[in-house]
Design an enzyme around this catalytic site. Structure first.
Site, PDB file in Angstrom:
ATOM      1  N   GLY A  46       0.875  -1.145   0.098  1.00  0.00           N
ATOM      2  CA  GLY A  46       0.143  -0.072  -0.069  1.00  0.00           C
ATOM      3  C   GLY A  46       0.861   1.163   0.070  1.00  0.00           C
ATOM      4  O   GLY A  46       1.872   1.265  -0.814  1.00  0.00           O
ATOM      5  N   GLU A  47       0.593   2.361   0.942  1.00  0.00           N
ATOM      6  CA  GLU A  47       1.247   3.278   1.113  1.00  0.00           C
ATOM      7  C   GLU A  47       2.015   3.470   2.551  1.00  0.00           C
ATOM      8  O   GLU A  47       1.283   3.552   3.365  1.00  0.00           O
ATOM      9  CB  GLU A  47       0.300   4.624   0.692  1.00  0.00           C
ATOM     10  CG  GLU A  47       0.836   5.644  -0.247  1.00  0.00           C
ATOM     11  CD  GLU A  47       2.263   6.155  -0.194  1.00  0.00           C
ATOM     12  OE1 GLU A  47       2.708   6.386   1.002  1.00  0.00           O
ATOM     13  OE2 GLU A  47       3.025   6.032  -1.023  1.00  0.00           O
ATOM     14  N   SER A  48       3.183   3.137   2.430  1.00  0.00           N
ATOM     15  CA  SER A  48       3.945   3.087   3.778  1.00  0.00           C
ATOM     16  C   SER A  48       3.619   4.437   4.742  1.00  0.00           C
ATOM     17  O   SER A  48       3.431   4.391   5.734  1.00  0.00           O
ATOM     18  CB  SER A  48       5.115   2.930   3.705  1.00  0.00           C
ATOM     19  OG  SER A  48       6.111   3.688   2.828  1.00  0.00           O
ATOM     20  N   CYS A  78       6.079  -5.268   0.534  1.00  0.00           N
ATOM     21  CA  CYS A  78       6.439  -3.935  -0.047  1.00  0.00           C
ATOM     22  C   CYS A  78       6.154  -2.801   0.856  1.00  0.00           C
ATOM     23  O   CYS A  78       7.116  -2.525   1.677  1.00  0.00           O
ATOM     24  CB  CYS A  78       5.144  -3.884  -1.314  1.00  0.00           C
ATOM     25  SG  CYS A  78       5.789  -2.710  -2.395  1.00  0.00           S
ATOM     26  N   ARG A 105      12.876   3.297  -0.815  1.00  0.00           N
ATOM     27  CA  ARG A 105      11.601   3.433  -1.434  1.00  0.00           C
ATOM     28  C   ARG A 105      11.143   3.699  -2.901  1.00  0.00           C
ATOM     29  O   ARG A 105      12.204   4.552  -3.468  1.00  0.00           O
ATOM     30  CB  ARG A 105      10.845   4.379  -0.921  1.00  0.00           C
ATOM     31  CG  ARG A 105      10.314   4.188   0.798  1.00  0.00           C
ATOM     32  CD  ARG A 105       9.489   5.206   1.107  1.00  0.00           C
ATOM     33  NE  ARG A 105       8.171   5.440   0.678  1.00  0.00           N
ATOM     34  CZ  ARG A 105       7.128   6.361   0.948  1.00  0.00           C
ATOM     35  NH1 ARG A 105       7.464   7.304   1.502  1.00  0.00           N
ATOM     36  NH2 ARG A 105       5.900   6.152   0.379  1.00  0.00           N
ATOM     37  N   ILE A 132       5.463  -3.634  -7.533  1.00  0.00           N
ATOM     38  CA  ILE A 132       4.434  -2.622  -7.729  1.00  0.00           C
ATOM     39  C   ILE A 132       4.960  -1.328  -7.058  1.00  0.00           C
ATOM     40  O   ILE A 132       4.894  -1.281  -5.916  1.00  0.00           O
ATOM     41  CB  ILE A 132       2.919  -2.607  -7.350  1.00  0.00           C
ATOM     42  CG1 ILE A 132       2.468  -4.002  -7.838  1.00  0.00           C
ATOM     43  CG2 ILE A 132       2.251  -1.459  -7.728  1.00  0.00           C
ATOM     44  CD1 ILE A 132       0.975  -4.444  -7.615  1.00  0.00           C
ATOM     45  N   ARG A 133       5.525  -0.320  -7.738  1.00  0.00           N
ATOM     46  CA  ARG A 133       6.239   0.837  -7.060  1.00  0.00           C
ATOM     47  C   ARG A 133       7.010   0.169  -5.843  1.00  0.00           C
ATOM     48  O   ARG A 133       6.991   0.725  -4.712  1.00  0.00           O
ATOM     49  CB  ARG A 133       5.092   1.733  -6.809  1.00  0.00           C
ATOM     50  CG  ARG A 133       4.686   2.473  -7.992  1.00  0.00           C
ATOM     51  CD  ARG A 133       3.558   3.478  -7.622  1.00  0.00           C
ATOM     52  NE  ARG A 133       2.399   2.717  -7.001  1.00  0.00           N
ATOM     53  CZ  ARG A 133       1.820   2.965  -5.839  1.00  0.00           C
ATOM     54  NH1 ARG A 133       2.706   3.424  -4.852  1.00  0.00           N
ATOM     55  NH2 ARG A 133       0.902   2.002  -5.436  1.00  0.00           N
ATOM     56  N   HIS A 168       4.917  -8.852  -4.064  1.00  0.00           N
ATOM     57  CA  HIS A 168       3.459  -9.133  -3.667  1.00  0.00           C
ATOM     58  C   HIS A 168       3.134 -10.644  -3.975  1.00  0.00           C
ATOM     59  O   HIS A 168       2.316 -11.073  -4.869  1.00  0.00           O
ATOM     60  CB  HIS A 168       2.706  -8.555  -4.282  1.00  0.00           C
ATOM     61  CG  HIS A 168       2.701  -6.906  -4.074  1.00  0.00           C
ATOM     62  ND1 HIS A 168       1.905  -6.376  -3.158  1.00  0.00           N
ATOM     63  CD2 HIS A 168       3.551  -5.893  -4.587  1.00  0.00           C
ATOM     64  CE1 HIS A 168       2.387  -4.889  -2.846  1.00  0.00           C
ATOM     65  NE2 HIS A 168       3.141  -4.779  -3.794  1.00  0.00           N
ATOM     66  N   GLU A 170       0.964 -12.102  -2.617  1.00  0.00           N
ATOM     67  CA  GLU A 170      -0.764 -12.324  -2.624  1.00  0.00           C
ATOM     68  C   GLU A 170      -1.330 -11.794  -3.742  1.00  0.00           C
ATOM     69  O   GLU A 170      -2.497 -12.104  -3.870  1.00  0.00           O
ATOM     70  CB  GLU A 170      -1.217 -11.325  -1.464  1.00  0.00           C
ATOM     71  CG  GLU A 170      -1.342  -9.968  -1.641  1.00  0.00           C
ATOM     72  CD  GLU A 170       0.208  -9.049  -1.754  1.00  0.00           C
ATOM     73  OE1 GLU A 170       1.305  -9.825  -1.611  1.00  0.00           O
ATOM     74  OE2 GLU A 170       0.097  -7.816  -1.971  1.00  0.00           O
TER      75      GLU A 170
END
Ligand code: GLN
Length: 189
Positions: A46-48, A78, A105, A132-133, A168, A170
């Site tokens: 997600g967004e850390s 991630c 990051r 992903i990013r 990821h 998952e």
């Protein structure tokens, strides 16, 4: 066995589906009361920055950090890896800092923001890694064990009860990484 999946932001549903597929009970962690009685924890992508802020706001930051320091098995992917890292080399923020690695990051830049590649994971074998990013790990400190490397960059480590992955699992159909985590939880019980 009951696994808590941090569900304040990001890709938590996919982890739940993976765990359900393996017949494991999971609970969504949205407030600190949800932390009681879990045998393992998943910190999703997600967004850390957002996740870190929410953990503080919800009073979950210290309990989660202490539970992990006390040996609760954790699978972090991630943004989750960024939350665990002792240091971020392109950001002054430090989150839980329980995992002795330095991460970068968005390490692949904009051009290569998302990609999938097959790589060897220690004790698992060839596995499809979805980025992903993603961050990667620039330094492995202490005795963290390197699990997988892509293009010379470490993208997966294990340190005692902590598994930190830049990719990821998952988001694949391949359950082996989650099985590896469940084995760790079983050994810890
Ligand atoms: N770029 C995100 C961050 O820095 C991580 C991306 C992800 O979790 N897919 O927090």
């Amino acid at each position: 066995m009951r696994i808590g999946v941090l569900a304040v932001q990001g890709a938590f549903i996919e982890h739940e589906h993976m765990l359900e597929k393996l017949g494991v009970d999971c609970v969504e962690l949205r407030q600190k009361e949800d932390l009681s009685g879990i045998d393992g924890i998943v910190l999703p992508g997600g967004e850390s920055t957002v996740q870190g802020k929410l953990l503080h706001k919800l009073d979950m930051f210290e309990p989660i950090r202490d539970m992990i320091s006390d040996g609760l098995p954790v699978l972090a992917t991630c943004a989750g890896l960024i939350l665990l890292a002792q240091k971020i080399d392109n950001d002054d923020t430090i989150h839980l800092a329980t995992l002795p690695v330095t991460v970068r990051r968005n390490a692949y830049g904009r051009q290569l923001a998302s990609f999938t590649t097959d790589a060897q994971i220690k004790d698992i074998g060839t596995y499809p890694l979805v980025f992903i990013r993603a961050p990667y790990i620039t330094d492995v400190n202490g005795d963290a064990e390197i699990l997988t490397v892509v293009d010379g960059n470490t993208v997966g480590v294990r340190y005692k009860n902590q598994i930190g992955l830049a990719f990821h699992p998952e988001m694949t159909e391949d359950t082996r990484v989650h099985e590896y985590f469940i084995d760790l939880v079983k050994k810890n019980k």
